[in-house]
Design an enzyme around this catalytic site. Structure first.
Site, short mmCIF file in Angstrom:
data_model
loop_
_atom_site.label_atom_id
_atom_site.label_comp_id
_atom_site.label_asym_id
_atom_site.label_seq_id
_atom_site.Cartn_x
_atom_site.Cartn_y
_atom_site.Cartn_z
N HIS A 1 -3.25 11.03 0.87
CA HIS A 1 -2.67 10.79 2.19
C HIS A 1 -2.07 12.11 2.68
O HIS A 1 -0.87 12.20 2.96
CB HIS A 1 -1.63 9.68 2.13
CG HIS A 1 -1.36 9.02 3.45
ND1 HIS A 1 -1.41 7.66 3.64
CD2 HIS A 1 -1.04 9.55 4.66
CE1 HIS A 1 -1.13 7.38 4.90
NE2 HIS A 1 -0.89 8.51 5.54
N GLU B 1 -3.35 -0.13 8.24
CA GLU B 1 -2.18 0.28 9.04
C GLU B 1 -2.28 -0.34 10.42
O GLU B 1 -3.33 -0.29 11.06
CB GLU B 1 -2.08 1.81 9.22
CG GLU B 1 -1.68 2.58 7.99
CD GLU B 1 -1.53 4.07 8.28
OE1 GLU B 1 -1.25 4.45 9.45
OE2 GLU B 1 -1.70 4.86 7.34
N TYR C 1 -4.06 1.32 15.99
CA TYR C 1 -2.83 1.13 16.76
C TYR C 1 -3.12 0.85 18.23
O TYR C 1 -2.32 0.23 18.91
CB TYR C 1 -1.96 2.39 16.66
CG TYR C 1 -1.47 2.67 15.26
CD1 TYR C 1 -0.24 2.21 14.83
CD2 TYR C 1 -2.24 3.41 14.37
CE1 TYR C 1 0.22 2.46 13.54
CE2 TYR C 1 -1.79 3.67 13.08
CZ TYR C 1 -0.57 3.19 12.67
OH TYR C 1 -0.13 3.44 11.40
N GLU D 1 -7.65 8.30 6.58
CA GLU D 1 -7.96 8.89 7.89
C GLU D 1 -8.56 10.30 7.77
O GLU D 1 -7.94 11.30 8.16
CB GLU D 1 -6.72 8.92 8.77
CG GLU D 1 -6.20 7.54 9.14
CD GLU D 1 -5.08 7.57 10.17
OE1 GLU D 1 -4.65 8.68 10.56
OE2 GLU D 1 -4.62 6.50 10.59
N ASN E 1 -7.28 1.71 9.97
CA ASN E 1 -6.00 1.99 10.62
C ASN E 1 -6.22 1.93 12.12
O ASN E 1 -7.07 2.64 12.66
CB ASN E 1 -5.48 3.38 10.24
CG ASN E 1 -5.02 3.46 8.80
OD1 ASN E 1 -5.04 2.48 8.08
ND2 ASN E 1 -4.59 4.65 8.39
N ARG F 1 0.85 -1.19 0.00
CA ARG F 1 0.00 0.00 0.00
C ARG F 1 0.88 1.24 0.00
O ARG F 1 1.75 1.40 0.87
CB ARG F 1 -0.91 0.00 1.24
CG ARG F 1 -1.77 1.26 1.31
CD ARG F 1 -2.51 1.41 2.63
NE ARG F 1 -3.15 2.71 2.67
CZ ARG F 1 -3.29 3.46 3.77
NH1 ARG F 1 -2.80 3.04 4.92
NH2 ARG F 1 -3.86 4.63 3.70
#
Length: 464
Positions: free
Chosen positions: A132, A373, A305, A177, A303, A88
């Site tokens: 992005h 991500e 985390y 995002e 995404n 990606r």
């Protein structure tokens, strides 16, 4: 080319994944390409932002970054060596249209065509992100995403990319995002273009959502067999305390950061409960604009985390979301109250992938999902030609086991992309925060595969 043994499989804990499950890695153009003024590229809002005093730690810029623009052949060879199924990456809008609209920069198109052709030659499937965060500065001069006309500017850019490169792109991601891009750049001012205007945040978010939907329709019409989706940042949200005010804050934070994006994209409406609280900030919009946003898509990119811990605040719609968007991250990873935190100050919470995938399954009719991500920043040490990033290996093992659990319970998750392929320019944090599975020496641009990179290579070998 590459020295050292692979990461020992005797230490490895590989997740159980379906045979057709895609394992890849990811980057973004601004964070790795460098060549900020080379071969006709125009200025982006991030080029302007990093050259503004006081915006970036140590006054660092991404003028060179990982010099990927000039080292693309070597980097694709690394991807092949590590055995990834997919890659990606994003296309830089000002590298294609230096002024945002109008004149096309053919040399920019040639660069991406070369990258795409090499990926295909190595049987690595491209996933291309169209936006992005690097808006052409020329469009920011006209208030950028806060200007409804930016929808048309974006569609012109997408039309150029699909016409010139579309036959080589089987998977499209319209935006990366949307919420983070708008809140950090338009409201908190910690990302480009550095504005502090809540009205601009909501206007930009609505305009990006419309741009997503309209470009998705454009791409599907031009390339019916391709996959088109959008990547959102999604995190489980928990209260800081058992107080009712903090529990209420969780509800409103969820409305603000998740449902204001997923509901219009997948269900066709903004949640009324949020509109009742934020009506004074929202732009006027028509039923047709909501229909624009609610375009048929093939997947949702996630995404993730960590999770968010929120508390009541009188300042932003009843919740405080600042812990996830800290202006200054800690110097290094740490432990506190029995919890581990990365060098970004983000809690290591592997269940977050499971919880988000189950939420999408239960509340949104189980759409196809790619984890676009997931990764962690740690203070890596290069010693004798190796980086023994055991904490990162443990992170990937635990998070991918969480993902595997979700798949076993019915989640329609079809792929996973490790963030990031290379150490890179980490936005307002500069170069100190290293997310890569490949170490980059910024002084000489030497690449060194970390143990986490070898772990992925062993994972892929074990699946084959």
């Amino acid at each position: 080319m590459h020295t050292g043994k692979l990461y020992s499989q005797s230490k490895a804990k590989f997740p159980h994944l379906p045979n057709d499950f895609i394992v890849g890695t990811a980057t973004s153009a601004y964070q790795i390409e460098g060549a900020w003024q080379d071969e006709g590229k125009g200025e982006s809002i991030w080029d302007r932002f990093v050259h503004t005093a006081g915006k970036i730690k140590s006054a660092e810029t991404a003028d060179i970054a990982c010099n990927h623009y000039h080292l693309v052949d070597d980097d694709v060879a690394l991807l092949k060596y590590l055995g990834f199924d997919a890659y990606r990456f994003s296309i830089s809008w000002p590298r294609i249209l230096p002024n945002g609209t109008g004149q096309i920069n053919q040399r920019g198109l040639d660069f991406y065509k070369r990258l795409l052709e090499q990926l295909h030659q190595h049987n690595i499937t491209p996933f291309v992100t169209l936006y992005h965060w690097d808006l052409p500065q020329a469009l920011q001069e006209q208030t950028g995403w806060a200007n409804p006309e930016c929808v048309n500017w974006f569609l012109e850019y997408v039309e150029v990319v699909q016409r010139e490169l579309g036959e080589l792109i089987p998977n499209w991601i319209t935006f990366n995002e949307i919420f983070v891009n708008c809140v950090a750049g338009q409201f908190l001012g910690i990302h480009a273009p550095g504005r502090y205007n809540i009205w601009a945040h909501y206007q930009a978010m609505h305009n990006q959502m419309r741009s997503h939907g309209l470009s998705a329709r454009l791409l599907k019409a031009a390339h019916p067999t391709s996959q088109v989706g959008v990547t959102l940042d999604l995190r489980p949200i928990y209260p800081l305390s058992s107080a009712q005010t903090d529990k209420d804050a969780v509800h409103f934070a969820d409305l603000t950061m998740r449902r204001m994006l997923l509901d219009p994209i997948l269900k066709g409406y903004y949640p009324q409960e949020h509109l009742d609280r934020a009506w004074m900030f929202m732009p006027n919009y028509s039923p047709q604009e909501l229909a624009d946003i609610h375009a048929p898509i093939d997947f949702i990119g996630v995404n993730n985390y960590s999770r968010d811990i929120v508390s009541y605040s009188p300042w932003f719609l009843g919740h405080n979301f600042m812990p996830s968007y800290t202006v200054h991250a800690p110097e290094q990873e740490y432990e506190e109250n029995g919890k581990q935190y990365t060098a970004m100050g983000w809690e290591i919470y592997p269940d977050s992938l499971y919880e988000i995938l189950m939420l999408l399954k239960d509340e949104y009719n189980n759409p196809k999902v790619y984890i676009t991500e997931n990764g962690a920043a740690f203070n890596d040490v290069l010693s004798r030609g190796r980086v023994h990033d055991t904490k990162r290996v443990d992170f990937y093992q635990r998070y991918m086991q969480s993902l595997s659990k979700a798949i076993d319970q019915g989640s329609n998750c079809a792929g996973y992309f490790a963030w990031s392929f290379l150490d890179n320019f980490e936005w307002h944090e500069g170069y100190k925060k290293r997310f890569g599975i490949v170490h980059v020496d910024y002084a000489n641009q030497k690449r060194t595969i970390k143990d986490s990179g070898y772990w992925f290579r062993d994972l892929q070998a074990s699946r084959r």
